[in-house]
Write an enzyme that holds these catalytic residues in place. Structure first.
Site, PDB file in Angstrom:
ATOM      1  N   SER A 127       2.781  12.934 -15.710  1.00 20.54           N
ATOM      2  CA  SER A 127       2.437  12.453 -14.481  1.00 20.54           C
ATOM      3  C   SER A 127       0.675  12.148 -14.984  1.00 20.54           C
ATOM      4  CB  SER A 127       2.452  13.034 -13.407  1.00 20.54           C
ATOM      5  OG  SER A 127       2.449  12.290 -11.861  1.00 20.54           O
ATOM      6  N   LYS A 183      -3.243   4.623  11.956  1.00 20.03           N
ATOM      7  CA  LYS A 183      -4.577   4.896  11.484  1.00 20.03           C
ATOM      8  C   LYS A 183      -3.541   6.879  11.505  1.00 20.03           C
ATOM      9  CE  LYS A 183      -7.616   7.384  10.484  1.00 20.03           C
ATOM     10  NZ  LYS A 183      -8.911   7.252   8.905  1.00 20.03           N
TER      11      LYS A 183
END
Length: 297
Positions: A113, A165
Site C-alpha cells: 500500500s 460535516k
C-alpha cells in the site's frame, strides 16, 4: 504487607528498580552519532512501520540529495502502508532525488500500500521472493456505534456548520448520499495511486489499474508483473545502487542519517516500537492502504 507476602518478588523488583535507576543516571544525555566512513558513500533512508508522518523521512532524503558526498540513496522499506498524504510526500521527494543521483528501493518483509506507493518513484526496486508487495488500493472504514448507543439510552447531540460535516459519524446511520460522497473520495485517491505508480514504474495506467484491486503479491510474482525489478536482499540493493552511481566494487560505505538522542529516549522509543510492531503485525495481515477519517474535526 507486600514484602512479607512476596519477599522474593519484592527483592527482585527492588533490585531491578535500583539497577535501572543507576543506569539511567549514568547514561542519560549520552548521544549516538555516526562516525565518518571511508570510501564512496551511499545514503540509507529507512521507511519502517505504519506511515503517519513523513517529516523525518523527507528531511533524510533532502540531506542526502543535497550532500555531494552521497553518490546514491537506498530506501529501505518495511511498511504495510499508512496515510495517503505522507506516502505521496515521500513519493515526490524520491522522484526529486532521483533527478540528481540514483535511488534504489529495497523491500524487507512487507512493502504494501503506502509503503509500495512511496517506493514506486525509485529508479529501481529490489525485493525478496516472499516480500508482501502491492496492495494498491485505498480503504476507509470506521465502526458504527449507533445501535449500542441506542441500547444504552444515550442521545448524541450534534451542532454542525454543514450538512455533510458529520457524514462519517459513528453515531448515525450512513445515508446513501454520504456513502456516494465518500466512495467518490476513495475512488479519486485510488486514481492518484494508480497514476503515480504508473508514472514511477514507467507502466501504462491500464496495466497498473488491472493490478490495483487491493490484492497483495509475493515479491517473485510482483517482479513478473513489472512491480519489482530484481530479487535480492538489502546488501544486494546497496551493490546495485553503487553500480548505478559508477562506484567501483567494494569501494563504497553505507551511511545513515545522523541522530542525536539520549539513551533514555532510545529506551522509551524501544518500548513504543515494540507496541507499534505488534500493531503492524495485525495491520499487515490486512495489508490495506490505511486512511483514518478525521471524525474529531
Amino acid at each position: 504487607m507486600f514484602s512479607r507476602r512476596h519477599p522474593y518478588l519484592f527483592f527482585i523488583l527492588a533490585m531491578t528498580a535500583m539497577i535501572v535507576g543507576s543506569t539511567l543516571l549514568l547514561r542519560v544525555g549520552a548521544v549516538m552519532t555516526k562516525s565518518e566512513p571511508g570510501g564512496e558513500r551511499i545514503g540509507v533512508v529507512e521507511l519502517y512501520g505504519v506511515i503517519t508522518d513523513s517529516s523525518q523521512i523527507l528531511e533524510d532524503i533532502r540531506k542526502f540529495r543535497e550532500d555531494k558526498d552521497i553518490r546514491a540513496i537506498v530506501l529501505r522499506v518495511d511498511s504495510p502502508g499508512g496515510g495517503v498524504g505522507p506516502s505521496q510526500e515521500i513519493f515526490t521527494a524520491i522522484r526529486r532525488a532521483r533527478q540528481e543521483k540514483p535511488v534504489i528501493a529495497s523491500f524487507g518483509s512487507v512493502a504494501a500500500s503506502g509503503g509500495y506507493y512511496a517506493a514506486a518513484a525509485a529508479d529501481g526496486i529490489m525485493a525478496n521472493a516472499g516480500t508482501v508487495t502491492g496492495s494498491i488500493g485505498v480503504i476507509m472504514g470506521y465502526t458504527n456505534f449507533r445501535s449500542l448507543v441506542e441500547k444504552i439510552g444515550l442521545e448524541p447531540v450534534v451542532i454542525k456548520s454543514g450538512e455533510n460535516k458529520d457524514m462519517a459519524s459513528p453515531m448515525k446511520e450512513l445515508s446513501e448520499e454520504h456513502r456516494r460522497i465518500l466512495q467518490a473520495f476513495v475512488d479519486r485517491l485510488h486514481r492518484q495511486f494508480v497514476r503515480d505508480v504508473a508514472s514511477g514504474r514507467n507502466l501504462e495506467e491500464g496495466v497498473v489499474a488491472a493490478l490495483a484491486d487491493g490484492r497483495i503479491y509475493a515479491g517473485e510474482e510482483a517482479m513478473e508483473l513489472g512491480m519489482v525489478d530484481r530479487m535480492g536482499n538489502f546488501e544486494d540493493a546497496l551493490v546495485w545502487a553503487a553500480e548505478k552511481a559508477g562506484i567501483p566494487d567494494k569501494g563504497w560505505q553505507a551511511v545513515y542519517p545522523e541522530r542525536e538522542r539520549s539513551w533514555l529516549w532510545d529506551l522509551i522509543n524501544g518500548s513504543a516500537e515494540a507496541l507499534v510492531s505488534a500493531v503492524e503485525r495485525r495491520v499487515s495481515l490486512n495489508a490495506g492502504f490505511l486512511w483514518m477519517p478525521d471524525a474529531g474535526r
